[in-house]
Design an enzyme around this catalytic site. Structure first.
Site, PDB file in Angstrom:
ATOM      1  N   ASP A  13       0.812  -1.232   0.000  1.00  0.00           N
ATOM      2  CA  ASP A  13       0.000   0.000   0.000  1.00  0.00           C
ATOM      3  C   ASP A  13       0.839   1.272   0.000  1.00  0.00           C
ATOM      4  OD1 ASP A  13      -2.292  -1.645   0.253  1.00  0.00           O
ATOM      5  OD2 ASP A  13      -1.958  -1.741   2.422  1.00  0.00           O
ATOM      6  N   LYS A  16       2.447   2.335  -5.024  1.00  0.00           N
ATOM      7  CA  LYS A  16       3.178   1.881  -6.229  1.00  0.00           C
ATOM      8  C   LYS A  16       2.362   2.127  -7.487  1.00  0.00           C
ATOM      9  CE  LYS A  16       3.350  -2.239  -4.481  1.00  0.00           C
ATOM     10  NZ  LYS A  16       2.870  -1.990  -3.130  1.00  0.00           N
ATOM     11  N   ASN A  38      -5.103  -9.967  -4.184  1.00  0.00           N
ATOM     12  CA  ASN A  38      -4.884  -9.418  -2.832  1.00  0.00           C
ATOM     13  C   ASN A  38      -4.394  -7.972  -2.931  1.00  0.00           C
ATOM     14  OD1 ASN A  38      -2.523 -10.438  -3.996  1.00  0.00           O
ATOM     15  ND2 ASN A  38      -1.616 -11.135  -2.098  1.00  0.00           N
ATOM     16  N   GLY A  40      -4.294  -4.098  -4.340  1.00  0.00           N
ATOM     17  CA  GLY A  40      -5.344  -3.169  -4.741  1.00  0.00           C
ATOM     18  C   GLY A  40      -4.743  -1.789  -4.821  1.00  0.00           C
ATOM     19  N   HIS A  41      -4.935  -1.119  -5.937  1.00  0.00           N
ATOM     20  CA  HIS A  41      -4.492   0.259  -5.944  1.00  0.00           C
ATOM     21  C   HIS A  41      -5.471   1.139  -6.699  1.00  0.00           C
ATOM     22  CE1 HIS A  41      -2.159  -1.549  -9.333  1.00  0.00           C
ATOM     23  NE2 HIS A  41      -2.645  -0.510  -9.947  1.00  0.00           N
ATOM     24  N   GLN A 223       2.173  -5.743  -3.280  1.00  0.00           N
ATOM     25  CA  GLN A 223       2.539  -5.857  -1.858  1.00  0.00           C
ATOM     26  C   GLN A 223       3.886  -5.155  -1.593  1.00  0.00           C
ATOM     27  OE1 GLN A 223       1.458  -9.200  -3.329  1.00  0.00           O
ATOM     28  NE2 GLN A 223      -0.519  -8.304  -2.965  1.00  0.00           N
ATOM     29  N   THR A 300      -9.911  -4.974   1.009  1.00  0.00           N
ATOM     30  CA  THR A 300     -10.775  -5.517   2.065  1.00  0.00           C
ATOM     31  C   THR A 300     -11.515  -4.437   2.851  1.00  0.00           C
ATOM     32  OG1 THR A 300      -8.935  -5.428   3.606  1.00  0.00           O
ATOM     33  CG2 THR A 300      -9.233  -7.511   2.421  1.00  0.00           C
ATOM     34  N   GLY A 301     -11.147  -3.179   2.658  1.00  0.00           N
ATOM     35  CA  GLY A 301     -11.777  -2.088   3.409  1.00  0.00           C
ATOM     36  C   GLY A 301     -11.312  -2.019   4.861  1.00  0.00           C
ATOM     37  N   GLY A 414      -0.072  14.295  -3.153  1.00  0.00           N
ATOM     38  CA  GLY A 414      -1.533  14.195  -3.185  1.00  0.00           C
ATOM     39  C   GLY A 414      -1.918  13.037  -4.086  1.00  0.00           C
TER      40      GLY A 414
HETATM   41  P1  IMP Z   1      -2.611 -12.684   1.621  1.00  0.00           P
HETATM   42  O1  IMP Z   1      -1.653 -12.099   0.643  1.00  0.00           O
HETATM   43  O2  IMP Z   1      -4.047 -12.401   1.296  1.00  0.00           O
HETATM   44  O3  IMP Z   1      -2.341 -14.127   1.886  1.00  0.00           O
HETATM   45  O4  IMP Z   1      -2.362 -11.933   3.021  1.00  0.00           O
HETATM   46  C1  IMP Z   1      -1.157 -12.104   3.769  1.00  0.00           C
HETATM   47  C2  IMP Z   1      -0.758 -10.797   4.440  1.00  0.00           C
HETATM   48  O5  IMP Z   1      -0.376  -9.859   3.446  1.00  0.00           O
HETATM   49  C3  IMP Z   1      -1.870 -10.138   5.250  1.00  0.00           C
HETATM   50  O6  IMP Z   1      -1.298  -9.457   6.341  1.00  0.00           O
HETATM   51  C4  IMP Z   1      -2.444  -9.107   4.262  1.00  0.00           C
HETATM   52  O7  IMP Z   1      -3.060  -8.030   4.931  1.00  0.00           O
HETATM   53  C5  IMP Z   1      -1.160  -8.674   3.569  1.00  0.00           C
HETATM   54  N1  IMP Z   1      -1.399  -8.170   2.223  1.00  0.00           N
HETATM   55  C6  IMP Z   1      -1.636  -8.885   1.102  1.00  0.00           C
HETATM   56  N2  IMP Z   1      -1.778  -8.079   0.035  1.00  0.00           N
HETATM   57  C7  IMP Z   1      -1.600  -6.832   0.484  1.00  0.00           C
HETATM   58  C8  IMP Z   1      -1.590  -5.551  -0.156  1.00  0.00           C
HETATM   59  O8  IMP Z   1      -1.762  -5.402  -1.365  1.00  0.00           O
HETATM   60  N3  IMP Z   1      -1.369  -4.480   0.672  1.00  0.00           N
HETATM   61  C9  IMP Z   1      -1.140  -4.602   1.985  1.00  0.00           C
HETATM   62  N4  IMP Z   1      -1.129  -5.774   2.622  1.00  0.00           N
HETATM   63  C10 IMP Z   1      -1.354  -6.879   1.884  1.00  0.00           C
END
Ligand code: IMP
Length: 433
Positions: A13, A16, A38, A40-41, A223, A300-301, A414
């Site tokens: 987060d 990027k 997983n 999200g941007h 990530q 995930t919010g 910003g």
């Molecule tokens: P998973 O990737 O869904 O298996 O989650 C494993 C860990 O990585 C958890 O702590 C998630 O919150 C974190 N995580 C996975 N993807 C992201 C992301 O894009 N941003 C921040 N944390 C992430």
């Protein structure tokens, strides 16, 4: 020919997506190399807001090649929905190529992800619930389903039958859940993948040819370094390699070809999910950061945990990634602070340390030692170029450069693409830098 990598230097987060979007015009292709939905941007440009999970944001540019390479895990339903949304908005302008070698995330992976998190109770990882761990686990067990299998129904059926046999033993035996039906899974997967078929190709030779033709390639990590399965805060990590080396593994590009590595870091730190976070601020400071930075997960919010910038961790990320420069994001979030703290070392077992073994349990025993820097207490959203930043912000940036030993080349002030200050280099010059 040049290959540049953009990687997250923290726990994800970092912004990027915005940096990738800003630099994409200078590159012939943008390649996502790991992770899945997983990630999200949000990209804000031209008055429109786009939320991406799988597609590189380069897809918004006419004719830009966007590759989801072999190291990615693809949820066909999410990717199809993302493509359809952009088509409906008239913004699907790039050329998408989906690697036949990438693995797919199936509905049973998502089910297993949530059941395992429940089983772990207090020790849960806090995953995004998108089935990422189970999909990568199947890849390494060699019972994964690859994107190329979607093109061959008998093979897809056979592979699903064997994989699901083993999953059902776990579903019923370990979790006491209902088994899943291979036929039903086949129907769901093939239906949700129908629209992806035209994009599927073998991306390794395509990337090799691009390099031979002298094209400029941008590798986009998802990530962040501290979530790397080997080099992050295990076990509270994701199941892939968000680091530069993951860019080589996930695309087939030689490590010798990557000349420029941009480590993206917020001006403070956030984390979602469980695990150690030495500079976390469980107080009004953290809340101010969360509200000013809108620190709620795109995927995930969930509320993001917030804290001060940690240079012990940032220096670690720079080393692991071989970063050549820093893109410092969300600097405006610190506008309100009269004094800004930066962690420069830890107290650990009675002694002061500036480097730490990256282990969640060790990190949990570290107490941050801070240095204080005067804040700039000014709105910087309208600052047009680097020369116009308040003196205290310029000093904050110099402090980070001095302590990390690499330049801060981009400063994001910003959410809009236009709110980015370029220091040292002009964006159009970046590939040759
Ligand atoms: P998973 O990737 O869904 O298996 O989650 C494993 C860990 O990585 C958890 O702590 C998630 O919150 C974190 N995580 C996975 N993807 C992201 C992301 O894009 N941003 C921040 N944390 C992430």
């Amino acid at each position: 020919m040049s290959v540049t990598a953009i990687v997250g230097a923290q726990w994800g987060d970092e912004g990027k997506g915005k940096i990738t979007h800003l630099l994409s015009p200078s590159f012939d292709a943008v390649i996502r190399f790991q992770g899945g939905s997983n990630a999200g941007h949000t990209v804000k440009t031209g008055g429109q807001t786009f939320k991406f999970h799988l597609l590189p944001s380069g897809i918004l540019y006419d004719g830009k090649v966007c590759i989801l390479a072999a190291g990615v895990v693809v949820d066909p339903a999410t990717l199809s929905a993302e493509i359809n949304t952009l088509i409906e908005m008239g913004c699907f302008r790039g050329k998408l190529i989906l690697s036949a070698d990438a693995h797919i995330v199936t509905p049973y992976h998502k089910l297993l992800d949530s059941l395992e998190e429940k089983r772990m109770g207090d020790c849960a990882i806090g995953t995004t619930g998108h089935g990422i761990g189970p999909a990568y686990a199947d890849k390494y067990l060699r019972i994964g389903i690859r994107v190329g299998d979607l093109l061959d129904p008998p093979v897809l059926k056979r592979k699903l039958k064997y994989a699901i046999e083993s999953k059902n033993a776990v579903l019923t035996g370990l979790y006491g859940a209902e088994p899943v039906d291979p036929e039903e899974q086949y129907e769901i997967i093939s239906k949700s993948s129908e629209s992806l078929v035209p994009y599927i190709e073998n991306t390794t030779p395509i990337i090799r040819d691009y390099m031979a033709e002298g094209k400029n390639l941008l590798l986009e990590g998802a990530q962040g370094t501290l979530l790397d399965i080997d080099y992050g805060t295990y076990p509270y990590v994701t199941s892939s390699h968000p680091v530069t080396a993951g860019g080589c593994l996930g695309t087939g590009i030689s490590p010798l070809k990557i000349k420029r590595v941009i480590a993206v870091s917020k001006a403070y730190t956030t984390r979602v999910g469980n695990g150690s976070f030495p500079t976390e601020q469980l107080n009004s400071i953290g809340e101010t950061m969360r509200e000013a930075g809108k620190e709620y997960g795109t995927t995930t919010g969930r509320k993001r945990r917030c804290g001060w910038l940690d240079l012990v961790l940032l220096k670690y990320a720079i080393l692991i990634n071989g970063a050549t420069e820093i893109a410092l994001t969300k600097v405006d979030v610190l506008n309100e602070f009269e004094t800004i703290k930066v962690c420069t070392s830890y107290m650990y077992k009675g002694g002061r340390i500036e480097e730490v073994d990256m282990d969640d349990a060790i990190l949990a025993q570290c107490t941050p030692i801070y240095e204080e820097i005067p804040g700039w207490s000014t709105d910087i959203s309208e600052v047009a170029d680097f020369g116009g930043v308040p003196r205290n912000l310029a000093e904050y940036i110099s402090f980070i450069e001095d302590r990390t030993g690499i330049p801060v080349s981009l400063v994001s002030t910003g959410p809009d693409k236009s709110q980015t200050l370029v220091k040292d280099v002009q964006p159009e010059k970046l590939p040759a830098f």
